[in-house]
Every structure is written in C-alpha cells, then in structure tokens.
Motif scaffolding. Structure first.
Motif, PDB file in Angstrom:
ATOM      1  N   SER A 167       0.824  -1.201   0.000  1.00 37.24           N
ATOM      2  CA  SER A 167       0.000   0.000   0.000  1.00 37.24           C
ATOM      3  C   SER A 167       0.860   1.254   0.000  1.00 37.24           C
ATOM      4  CB  SER A 167      -0.935  -0.003   1.218  1.00 37.24           C
ATOM      5  OG  SER A 167      -1.676   1.192   1.268  1.00 37.24           O
ATOM      6  N   ARG A 168       1.610   1.447   1.108  1.00 40.43           N
ATOM      7  CA  ARG A 168       2.372   2.682   1.216  1.00 40.43           C
ATOM      8  C   ARG A 168       3.593   2.473   2.100  1.00 40.43           C
ATOM      9  NH1 ARG A 168      -0.239   8.571   2.629  1.00 40.43           N
ATOM     10  NH2 ARG A 168       1.568   9.847   2.101  1.00 40.43           N
ATOM     11  N   ALA A 169       4.624   3.291   1.892  1.00 38.54           N
ATOM     12  CA  ALA A 169       5.841   3.185   2.694  1.00 38.54           C
ATOM     13  C   ALA A 169       6.474   4.554   2.827  1.00 38.54           C
ATOM     14  CB  ALA A 169       6.826   2.209   2.048  1.00 38.54           C
ATOM     15  N   LYS A 170       7.281   4.701   3.888  1.00 34.97           N
ATOM     16  CA  LYS A 170       8.070   5.918   4.087  1.00 34.97           C
ATOM     17  C   LYS A 170       9.509   5.491   4.324  1.00 34.97           C
ATOM     18  CE  LYS A 170       4.357   8.716   6.163  1.00 34.97           C
ATOM     19  NZ  LYS A 170       4.327   9.906   5.304  1.00 34.97           N
ATOM     20  N   ILE A 171      10.444   6.209   3.702  1.00 32.63           N
ATOM     21  CA  ILE A 171      11.855   5.878   3.855  1.00 32.63           C
ATOM     22  C   ILE A 171      12.622   7.176   4.119  1.00 32.63           C
ATOM     23  CG2 ILE A 171      12.164   5.933   1.341  1.00 32.63           C
ATOM     24  CD1 ILE A 171      14.343   3.794   1.699  1.00 32.63           C
TER      25      ILE A 171
END
Length: 542
Positions: free
Chosen positions: A239-243
């Motif tokens: 779905s979604r990710a933050k890096i």
C-alpha cells in the motif's frame, strides 16, 4: 560383496561421482564408506569390537583394523575393545593406560543386508554433508536479496528454488494477495537462515522493511557507495511506505538521488513492490523537525516533544487533520514507526480548548490551596507554574518577577504551599499506615508519602513487596495485544517516575534486602561496558 582388488578403484570412482553430483568434498563420501564398512565388519566380528576401516585415497584398498585400548584394572568393562596393562604386555612393550594397540583383521564378505545398511549410511552422510554445504553457503547471505524460481505453492506458502536448495516464502511475508505459478521468477529478501534437523531452512520475505532498503541500494549507486544512508524504513506492504535518507555529501540531494531522473529509480522499486507508494523523507537529527517531514504531505503547526515518555504531540490546522492521519490511520502510523515515537495528533481548535481547560484547572488549584483570588492565581499560571511543588520550592527570585509580588508576598506564598503539601503528606502517610504499610517501605529513600499511599492501594505494603515489582508495574508501559498497543498503568506513573528510575529503586530495595550482591552488579556493568567498547571498536574497524 567382497572388497577385492577388482572393485577397489570402483570405490574411489563412486565417491568422486557422488561428490561431483552433490557438490561436496569427495573425502566426506569416502569417510561415509569407511563408516559403513566398519559397521558391516562389526556385525561379522561382534558389535562390541572396535573395528575401524581406512580406504587408501589413491589405490582404493580398504584396510580393516581391530583397535584395543589399555585401561586400568578397575575400569575394564568391554573385553573386546579394552584390556589391562598385564594383558597388553604380550602384544606391546611397556604398555601404559591410554595406549592403543591396532591389528589388521581379514576383510569381510558383505551380504545383501550388510550392503543395504552400508548404502543407507553413505546416503545419510551425503545428505548431512549436502545440508552443511547449503547452510554454509546461505548463512552469510541473510540480509541480502536473492533471485529464485517458484517450484510450487503449499497452503499459501511459496517454495522457491534458489539454486543450491529450496527456500520458503510464507504467506504472511507476501505482499497483499500476490499469487505465483510454477517457474515464475521471484525476487525476495533472505530474512533468516537456520540449521535444522531436516536441513537448513531459508526463510524469505517480501514485506520486510529491509527488502525495500536493499532494493534502493541496488537502484541508487550513491546508497551502495555509502554517500547516502537509509536511516529508517516503515512499510504498509503493498500500500504505502516511508523511507528516511541522509546525504553525507553536501552537493548531493538525498531525496532527488533516490527519486532519479523523472522518477526512474523510485519507479523501479515501486514496480517490484506491486505499486506500493513510497514517500522519500530527508532525515534530521532533531526529532520534531524529522517528524514534521515524516508526516508529509500534511502541514504541521506545532510539535511538543516529551522525551521521557517517548511521546510527541502534533498540532495541525483543522483542514489538515484527515490528511495527517491518513486513510485508516496509515500516515500517522507509518510516521510513528519511522520516528519510533507515539504520536498524538490534534487540531489547533482542540489544542486551544485543552490549553484553556488546563489553565482553568491550575487556576482553580492555586485559588483553593493557596487561598488566592482568581486574578493572582491566573498570574501564577501565566508565569508557567503548574503545581504546588514548583511554588513551594522554587527560588524566591522567580516569584519576584511576577507583577505586584514583593519579597514578603513571595515568602507568604511559599509558606502556604509548603504547609499544604506537608498536610497532604501527613494525611497520605496516615492512610498508608491504616492500610498496613510497614515502616521499611515508608523509610525507603525516594518514595514520598503520596507514593507510599499509591503503592498500598495496589497491594504493595512492605519492602519485600516493592522489591518483587517489575519496572513497568511502577512506571507504566505498553503491551501489544492482538496487534494493538495497550496501555499498562503504573502505580507511580502519576508522579512522573520513569522506567529507569523504577529500575534503580527496585534494584536498591533488592540490595537492601540482601537479594542482590552490589559487587556482582558492578562486575556485570563493567563487563557490559567492555563488551560495548569492543563492539564499537569492531564497528569502527569495519
């Protein structure tokens, strides 16, 4: 089958063929053959005999040897494999305990059953050698990406052919509703490699945050060259990710380098992760600043950080609330994972209302306890005083900065605050004694009368009871139940006691009771510091 010159060379050829096929050391196969021949010889000469077989690595000739060990008279148990010093004198000169006497015995005829048994031993040894080779090959590859081919799917788990063995991709490690057919190519992260009885178990993952980090390392040369570092990754797989990334070269923009020309680099990662949307965020040492970045695309008005509690309050404009929280709380949840902080989000209107409520409560507290009028109580709150302890024990100079307060008024304020606090402490102590609290707990340094009363209400009434408490039982904490974090209230949490303070108090109580030796604690602490220093030194060398 007799071991004759006709089939001696055949043994070596067989060993080499098996070793080549299984990609293992030929000597391991020969050792297995030696063991199987020794087992067959024991069935012929007697199970209690110590029969050993050696196969010449050049000629293939098998030599059968009976071995006997010299033991003391009282230790003689196995007459076939052991003998005493006196018995050994007819075979050896000056025998001593521990000496070994070997004599060659005729080779055995291997019957059908013995040959079958020998075959099983060889196969078992070859299997073990093959497993060891696989484990040695993959144990150092944990934490890397591997390409494989799907062999089959079992109950949602995917069995992957990784060349020298099989690996498993469990269904909870797949992204969303991924499905694979036999012979499909697949790229996975090697999460763990374990040595087990049935062979090395290689566990793969496509949902691990490290998988995304490794993919970026493959796509972005600056990350591979350590010019840019990935500091944290948070994912909602599929779905979604933050890096979060940081650049150690001022001329290189870490976010731009990860995005690539027209988004080519990040798009390659997105395609591999089934269209997972990725927010690339600049890392910042300052936690509030980093959190503001992590909550993008939402705008943040104000951040209040409570470092001791590991919590952070974020104030956003009213129209930005839904964006900051995200669909089903996704945005704030990922930001929380990325920063490793508990995040409370509120609107500007909610914060204003809360501040007004706190202002009114503190004003009422000072009016009631210090016998002040509303205006004077509001002055105290406006100057930042939040409780009676601050008024009672603050330096007089800090009270003199308030308009209309002279030295006499300041002293009177402090006297009233101290008298009220002393009365409250005496009342709490009286209540604690009425509940059966022992003097050993009342006299314990670091506990106020109100703390002792709160402990008594939770059933802690002696120093022994206190010493058996866990730190989280005193300071409070969080536990995960069915995937959700649940708050555990601590007996002393309302007094601002931290986990570290709770640990120190409990350990002190155990030392006083003689349950723990302080010298041992110091030795353990010194050993821990030494280990940390060695680890840091190794890291620096690496």
């Amino acid at each position: 089958m007799a071991i004759t010159s006709a089939n001696q060379l055949e043994l070596l050829q067989t060993a080499e063929a098996v070793a080549r096929e299984k990609m293992i050391d030929p000597s391991l196969v020969i050792e297995a053959m030696e063991e199987s021949l020794a087992r067959a010889a024991k069935s012929r000469y007697g199970a209690e005999m110590d029969i050993r077989v050696t196969i010449d690595r050049k000629t293939g000739r098998a030599t059968f040897t009976r071995v006997r060990t010299v033991v003391a008279d009282e230790e003689l148990e196995n007459y076939q494999a052991e003998f005493t010093v006196d018995q050994a004198k007819q075979y050896m000169e000056n025998p001593e305990v521990g000496d070994v006497y070997s004599e060659e015995v005729p080779p055995v005829e291997m019957g059908r059953i013995a040959a079958q048994s020998a075959k099983q031993v060889i196969l078992q040894k070859v299997r073990e050698a093959e497993r060891d080779r696989q484990y040695e090959e993959f144990k150092d590859r944990a934490g890397t990406i591997i390409n494989g081919q799907v062999k089959r799917e079992e109950y949602g788990n995917v069995i992957v052919d990784v060349g020298a063995g099989e690996a498993i991709l469990r269904r909870n490690e797949k992204i969303g509703r991924e499905s694979y057919r036999p012979n499909d190519r697949i790229r996975c992260y090697i999460k763990d490699v374990r040595r087990e009885a049935r062979g090395p178990q290689i566990f793969l993952s496509r949902t691990a945050p490290e998988f995304m980090a490794e993919l970026f390392k493959m796509e972005v040369p600056e990350i591979y060259d350590n010019i840019i570092e990935i500091k944290a990754v948070a994912r909602d797989p599929g779905s979604r990710a933050k890096i979060a990334v940081i650049s150690y070269d001022g001329s290189i923009d870490p976010v731009g380098a990860c995005v690539g020309m027209r988004g080519s680099r990040v798009q390659a990662v997105v395609n591999e992760l089934q269209g997972e949307k990725i927010d690339i965020i600049p890392w910042n040492e300052d936690q509030p600043t980093f959190l503001v970045n992590a909550l993008q695309p939402a705008e943040v008005s104000k951040v209040v950080l409570d470092e001791e509690a590991g919590k952070i309050e974020v104030v956003v404009p009213d129209e930005q609330l839904s964006l900051a929280i995200g669909r089903r709380g996704q945005n704030v949840r990922l930001a929380s994972q990325l920063t490793n902080l508990d995040i409370d989000i509120m609107t500007e209107a909610e914060e204003s209302e809360r501040r007004q409520k706190e202002f009114a409560e503190r004003t009422a507290l000072f009016m009631e306890t210090l016998d002040l009028d509303e205006f004077f109580a509001q002055l105290l709150v406006s100057e930042g005083f939040t409780n009676l302890e601050e008024v009672a024990y603050v330096e007089v100079d800090e009270l003199l900065v308030i308009d209309g307060v002279d030295e006499g008024t300041a002293n009177e304020l402090q006297t009233r605050a101290r008298e009220y606090l002393e009365a409250q402490a005496a009342k709490a102590l009286e209540n604690a004694r009425a509940m059966g609290v022992e003097d050993s707990l009342i006299a314990f340094e670091g506990l106020t009368a109100q703390m002792v009363e709160a402990l008594a209400e939770d059933g802690v009434k002696s120093l022994e009871d206190f010493a058996t408490c866990a730190d989280w039982e005193l300071a409070g904490g969080w536990t995960t139940v069915d995937g959700e974090r649940v708050k555990d209230d601590g007996s002393l949490e309302k007094f601002g006691v931290t986990l570290e303070q709770a640990q120190d108090m409990v350990m002190t109580a155990r030392i006083i009771l003689g349950w723990v030796d302080p010298a041992e604690l110091e030795a353990e602490a010194a050993e821990g510091e030494e280990t940390d220093a060695e680890a840091a030194e190794e890291g620096a060398e690496a």
